[in-house]
Enzyme design. Structure first.
Site, PDB file in Angstrom:
ATOM      1  N   HIS A 235      39.061  53.253  59.968  1.00 21.11           N
ATOM      2  CA  HIS A 235      39.836  54.491  60.035  1.00 21.11           C
ATOM      3  C   HIS A 235      40.694  54.532  61.280  1.00 21.11           C
ATOM      4  O   HIS A 235      40.350  53.953  62.304  1.00 21.11           O
ATOM      5  CB  HIS A 235      38.923  55.727  59.995  1.00 21.11           C
ATOM      6  CG  HIS A 235      37.857  55.738  61.050  1.00 21.11           C
ATOM      7  ND1 HIS A 235      36.695  55.001  60.926  1.00 21.11           N
ATOM      8  CD2 HIS A 235      37.780  56.361  62.240  1.00 21.11           C
ATOM      9  CE1 HIS A 235      35.943  55.196  62.000  1.00 21.11           C
ATOM     10  NE2 HIS A 235      36.577  56.010  62.821  1.00 21.11           N
TER      11      HIS A 235
ATOM     12  N   HIS B  68      42.427  57.297  63.957  1.00 19.05           N
ATOM     13  CA  HIS B  68      42.421  58.677  64.445  1.00 19.05           C
ATOM     14  C   HIS B  68      43.848  59.053  64.839  1.00 19.05           C
ATOM     15  O   HIS B  68      44.484  58.321  65.602  1.00 19.05           O
ATOM     16  CB  HIS B  68      41.586  58.808  65.723  1.00 19.05           C
ATOM     17  CG  HIS B  68      40.132  58.494  65.581  1.00 19.05           C
ATOM     18  ND1 HIS B  68      39.157  59.476  65.608  1.00 19.05           N
ATOM     19  CD2 HIS B  68      39.471  57.320  65.454  1.00 19.05           C
ATOM     20  CE1 HIS B  68      37.960  58.911  65.511  1.00 19.05           C
ATOM     21  NE2 HIS B  68      38.113  57.599  65.417  1.00 19.05           N
TER      22      HIS B  68
HETATM   23  P1  5GP Z   1      34.680  56.496  65.235  1.00 17.77           P
HETATM   24  O1  5GP Z   1      33.979  56.796  66.529  1.00 17.77           O
HETATM   25  O2  5GP Z   1      33.811  55.752  64.244  1.00 17.77           O
HETATM   26  O3  5GP Z   1      36.000  55.842  65.461  1.00 17.77           O
HETATM   27  O4  5GP Z   1      35.020  57.906  64.637  1.00 17.77           O
HETATM   28  C1  5GP Z   1      34.363  58.488  63.551  1.00 17.77           C
HETATM   29  C2  5GP Z   1      34.878  59.906  63.436  1.00 17.77           C
HETATM   30  O5  5GP Z   1      34.401  60.422  62.212  1.00 17.77           O
HETATM   31  C3  5GP Z   1      34.371  60.826  64.542  1.00 17.77           C
HETATM   32  O6  5GP Z   1      35.479  61.383  65.248  1.00 17.77           O
HETATM   33  C4  5GP Z   1      33.573  61.876  63.808  1.00 17.77           C
HETATM   34  O7  5GP Z   1      33.700  63.172  64.346  1.00 17.77           O
HETATM   35  C5  5GP Z   1      34.106  61.783  62.398  1.00 17.77           C
HETATM   36  N1  5GP Z   1      33.123  62.134  61.365  1.00 17.77           N
HETATM   37  C6  5GP Z   1      31.813  61.712  61.274  1.00 17.77           C
HETATM   38  N2  5GP Z   1      31.227  62.223  60.174  1.00 17.77           N
HETATM   39  C7  5GP Z   1      32.173  62.962  59.558  1.00 17.77           C
HETATM   40  C8  5GP Z   1      32.151  63.742  58.358  1.00 17.77           C
HETATM   41  O8  5GP Z   1      31.169  63.850  57.630  1.00 17.77           O
HETATM   42  N3  5GP Z   1      33.315  64.395  58.026  1.00 17.77           N
HETATM   43  C9  5GP Z   1      34.464  64.295  58.809  1.00 17.77           C
HETATM   44  N4  5GP Z   1      35.550  64.983  58.397  1.00 17.77           N
HETATM   45  N5  5GP Z   1      34.502  63.561  59.938  1.00 17.77           N
HETATM   46  C10 5GP Z   1      33.369  62.904  60.302  1.00 17.77           C
END
Ligand code: 5GP
Ligand code: ZN
Length: 164
Positions: free
Chosen positions: A129, A131
């Site tokens: 993903h 951001h």
């Molecule tokens: P990472 O740290 O893996 O790059 O970011 C994962 C992101 O996914 C985090 O910013 C977190 O807040 C978001 N996230 C985790 N679980 C969920 C969820 O169930 N729904 C949504 N909309 N975001 C999520």
């Protein structure tokens, strides 16, 4: 690693909240147990801002700033290193349009586009993903998480969708 401990970003003290979904754990790399695959299949809700055949974009559940959006491929792949040219092409072809709608929707001019790979790099959900994090003048710029009500979140989603 907790998303609020990423060494690339200074800690903020006033807005740091425990992550509501993943405080002390990382999401499984198994697609069967993947949070974003569950969002894609409708098992988990999300505030959708964009969708086409290959890509979904939705608001982060624990936003770093108003409008913090996640852009994911519909095909499960855990890391950028494993993404096919076709997945990257699909992502690349919509990221400018979605980024533009996000910043316009929340009235920002600037934003960060971030992408974490692996636990040490701060990845907590092992589904590729990007951001999109709008940045605002005079608003502390860190990795603390905002508390935004469901209604407010829906309002933000609507504003962004209107700019697409
Ligand atoms: P990472 O740290 O893996 O790059 O970011 C994962 C992101 O996914 C985090 O910013 C977190 O807040 C978001 N996230 C985790 N679980 C969920 C969820 O169930 N729904 C949504 N909309 N975001 C999520
Ligand atoms: Zn997945």
């Amino acid at each position: 690693m907790s998303p609020i401990n990423n060494p690339l970003f200074p800690r903020t003290t006033s807005r740091i909240l425990p992550h509501p979904a993943k405080t002390n754990s990382v999401s499984s790399e198994d697609p069967e147990d993947c949070t974003f695959c569950k969002i894609l299949s409708g098992q988990l809700p999300c505030t959708k801002v964009f969708e086409n055949d290959e890509i979904l974009a939705f608001l982060d559940i624990a936003p770093i700033s108003r409008g913090h959006t996640l852009v994911i491929p519909k095909t499960h792949v855990s890391s950028l290193t494993l993404a096919s040219p076709s997945i990257m092409s699909s992502l690349g072809s919509v990221l400018p349009q979605i980024s533009n709608a996000v910043i316009q929707g929340v009235g920002a001019k600037d934003f960060n586009l971030l992408q974490n790979n692996g636990q040490i790099a701060g990845q907590v959900v092992f589904h590729l993903h990007f951001h999109i994090i709008p940045r605002f003048k005079d608003v502390e710029s860190g990795r603390g998480r905002l508390m935004i009500s469901k209604d407010e979140n829906e309002k933000i989603g609507k504003e962004i969708r209107a700019k697409l």
